[in-house]
Design a protein around this motif. Structure first.
Motif, PDB file in Angstrom:
ATOM      1  N   TYR A 128       0.549   4.337  -3.030  1.00  0.00           N
ATOM      2  CA  TYR A 128       0.666   5.469  -2.451  1.00  0.00           C
ATOM      3  C   TYR A 128       1.443   6.074  -2.932  1.00  0.00           C
ATOM      4  O   TYR A 128       2.012   7.540  -3.759  1.00  0.00           O
ATOM      5  CB  TYR A 128       0.622   5.411  -0.488  1.00  0.00           C
ATOM      6  CG  TYR A 128       0.667   7.022  -0.295  1.00  0.00           C
ATOM      7  CD1 TYR A 128      -0.579   8.201  -0.557  1.00  0.00           C
ATOM      8  CD2 TYR A 128       1.795   7.351   0.205  1.00  0.00           C
ATOM      9  CE1 TYR A 128      -0.669   8.520   0.508  1.00  0.00           C
ATOM     10  CE2 TYR A 128       1.580   8.777   0.507  1.00  0.00           C
ATOM     11  CZ  TYR A 128       0.584   9.760   0.132  1.00  0.00           C
ATOM     12  OH  TYR A 128       0.876  10.660   0.907  1.00  0.00           O
TER      13      TYR A 128
ATOM     14  N   SER B 187       0.698  -1.297   0.133  1.00  0.00           N
ATOM     15  CA  SER B 187       0.114   0.217  -0.387  1.00  0.00           C
ATOM     16  C   SER B 187       0.587   1.037   0.010  1.00  0.00           C
ATOM     17  O   SER B 187       0.635   2.222  -0.672  1.00  0.00           O
ATOM     18  CB  SER B 187      -1.011   0.253   1.679  1.00  0.00           C
ATOM     19  OG  SER B 187      -1.825  -1.326   0.956  1.00  0.00           O
ATOM     20  N   LEU B 188       2.280   1.167   1.005  1.00  0.00           N
ATOM     21  CA  LEU B 188       2.923   2.060   1.079  1.00  0.00           C
ATOM     22  C   LEU B 188       2.898   2.780  -0.654  1.00  0.00           C
ATOM     23  O   LEU B 188       3.527   3.830  -1.271  1.00  0.00           O
ATOM     24  CB  LEU B 188       3.554   2.520   2.409  1.00  0.00           C
ATOM     25  CG  LEU B 188       4.352   2.946   1.891  1.00  0.00           C
ATOM     26  CD1 LEU B 188       4.064   4.637   2.062  1.00  0.00           C
ATOM     27  CD2 LEU B 188       5.820   2.786   2.950  1.00  0.00           C
TER      28      LEU B 188
ATOM     29  N   ILE C  71      -6.557   4.164  -1.752  1.00  0.00           N
ATOM     30  CA  ILE C  71      -5.128   5.275  -1.881  1.00  0.00           C
ATOM     31  C   ILE C  71      -5.954   5.836  -2.951  1.00  0.00           C
ATOM     32  O   ILE C  71      -4.934   6.975  -2.455  1.00  0.00           O
ATOM     33  CB  ILE C  71      -4.328   3.795  -2.747  1.00  0.00           C
ATOM     34  CG1 ILE C  71      -3.892   2.586  -2.740  1.00  0.00           C
ATOM     35  CG2 ILE C  71      -3.633   5.176  -4.024  1.00  0.00           C
ATOM     36  CD1 ILE C  71      -2.938   2.775  -1.632  1.00  0.00           C
TER      37      ILE C  71
ATOM     38  N   ALA D  51      -6.372   9.026  -0.908  1.00  0.00           N
ATOM     39  CA  ALA D  51      -5.119   9.269   0.730  1.00  0.00           C
ATOM     40  C   ALA D  51      -4.765  10.379  -0.376  1.00  0.00           C
ATOM     41  O   ALA D  51      -3.744  10.809  -0.095  1.00  0.00           O
ATOM     42  CB  ALA D  51      -4.155   8.114  -0.033  1.00  0.00           C
TER      43      ALA D  51
END
Ligand code: NI
Lengths: 208, 208
Positions: free
Chosen positions: A50, A46-47, A75, A78
């Motif tokens: 992102y 996920s990071l 995402i 975000a």
């Protein structure tokens, strides 16, 4: 941003880019006339998604095209993307619309009339329809042919983006049947990405 | 729901459940005294995760314990879970807090004091700390030992949940060092899940 130009719709795929720079390849495609970009990432954290999406957003803002995130609504929220694209194995369309609100673009992949009807009822802004041609990129993709484009066109007025195996050689068969063509390897799998995008763009003569 | 009892914190793992019914196993654990449940799913589609989370929510509501979703903030929003748990490879804590608002629980996995400090500054409600003991479930887990629990306790007042290799045999070593013990295979990997949960629960004598 809802006044969207779906004409040349690029979907990313790390595998066809190979070991070239992801962002450089995206920028080449944008230079070649891509009018909307969908980030599709299935194998990264996920990071990483992102961070990649933040970088992609800088590019789409530079070229003033919408950025759509595949599947991962979190995402999209975000990074404040322009929209989300979901398939039939992702979060339900109604639920996504509730989470993202009315301002963001919501695209839905459909492979038959029943799915198209439900997607429209549930709040889709556009439909992704295909695979219209045989494809190697998305091995699990259902084959619909271009017939489904014709059927959806007859029944509904929602914007339709054709996807699946579209390339320079077959794109003219889509003439009049869609508002955009989604391309993966037909652009990102080519040596000269900018030129590939330009060529395909020039053949979409029925889309303004 | 922010008045959370972290005492017996169950984290799900399909692999240790094997071919038993996922929901039945969860319910056995809840009957055995699990006080908070985290759904951790890495290999299923968003739709499957969503459906599973909806089912899990019925159970956690029945037993009146909070439901936390690992990593996938969108799934948490979609089913209106009680909270989200993120690791260092997931969305940044600040970003998650912004998306979920102040009412939902936000947990963060940390493996050193620096990460703990940042998580607290960025809005964590509790910390997951570990692996406190050697573990086989999460092969990539960093080993922190129980020393980090002691250090965090000295410096900060945030609730701390110990995780990693905790079982009946070693749990007493955590006495006084944490507000909860996160268990995976120590509960879900056992034949009698309810009894395993009860036994571990009865050993957490320093937590009310
Ligand atoms: Ni996924």
């Amino acid at each position: 941003m809802k006044n969207v130009n779906y004409k040349l719709y690029l979907v990313t795929d790390r595998d066809v880019i190979g070991n070239r720079s992801f962002l450089e390849c995206i920028e080449e495609a944008l230079k070649g006339g891509v009018s909307i970009l969908q980030l599709r990432e299935k194998k990264i954290s996920s990071l990483e998604f992102y961070d990649l999406a933040l970088d992609a957003k800088k590019l789409t803002e530079k070229y003033d095209v919408p950025l759509i995130i595949n599947d991962r609504v979190d995402i999209a929220l975000a990074i404040d993307a322009d929209g989300v694209h979901v398939g039939q194995e992702d979060l339900p369309v109604k639920v996504v619309r509730k989470i993202i609100g009315d301002a963001k673009i919501l695209g839905v992949s459909v492979t038959n009339l029943e799915e198209a009807k439900r997607a429209i009822e549930d709040g889709a802004d556009y439909l992704g329809v295909g695979a219209v041609f045989p494809t190697v990129t998305k091995k699990d993709a259902n084959f619909t042919g271009i017939e489904l484009l014709r059927e959806i066109r007859e029944k509904y007025s929602i914007p339709v983006v054709a996807i699946g195996g579209i390339n320079e050689g077959n794109i003219e068969k889509l003439n009049g049947l869609c508002d955009g063509a989604a391309i993966i390897s037909g652009i990102l799998g080519q040596k000269d990405i900018k030129k590939a995008a330009e060529k395909i763009n020039s053949k979409l003569i029925w889309i303004k």
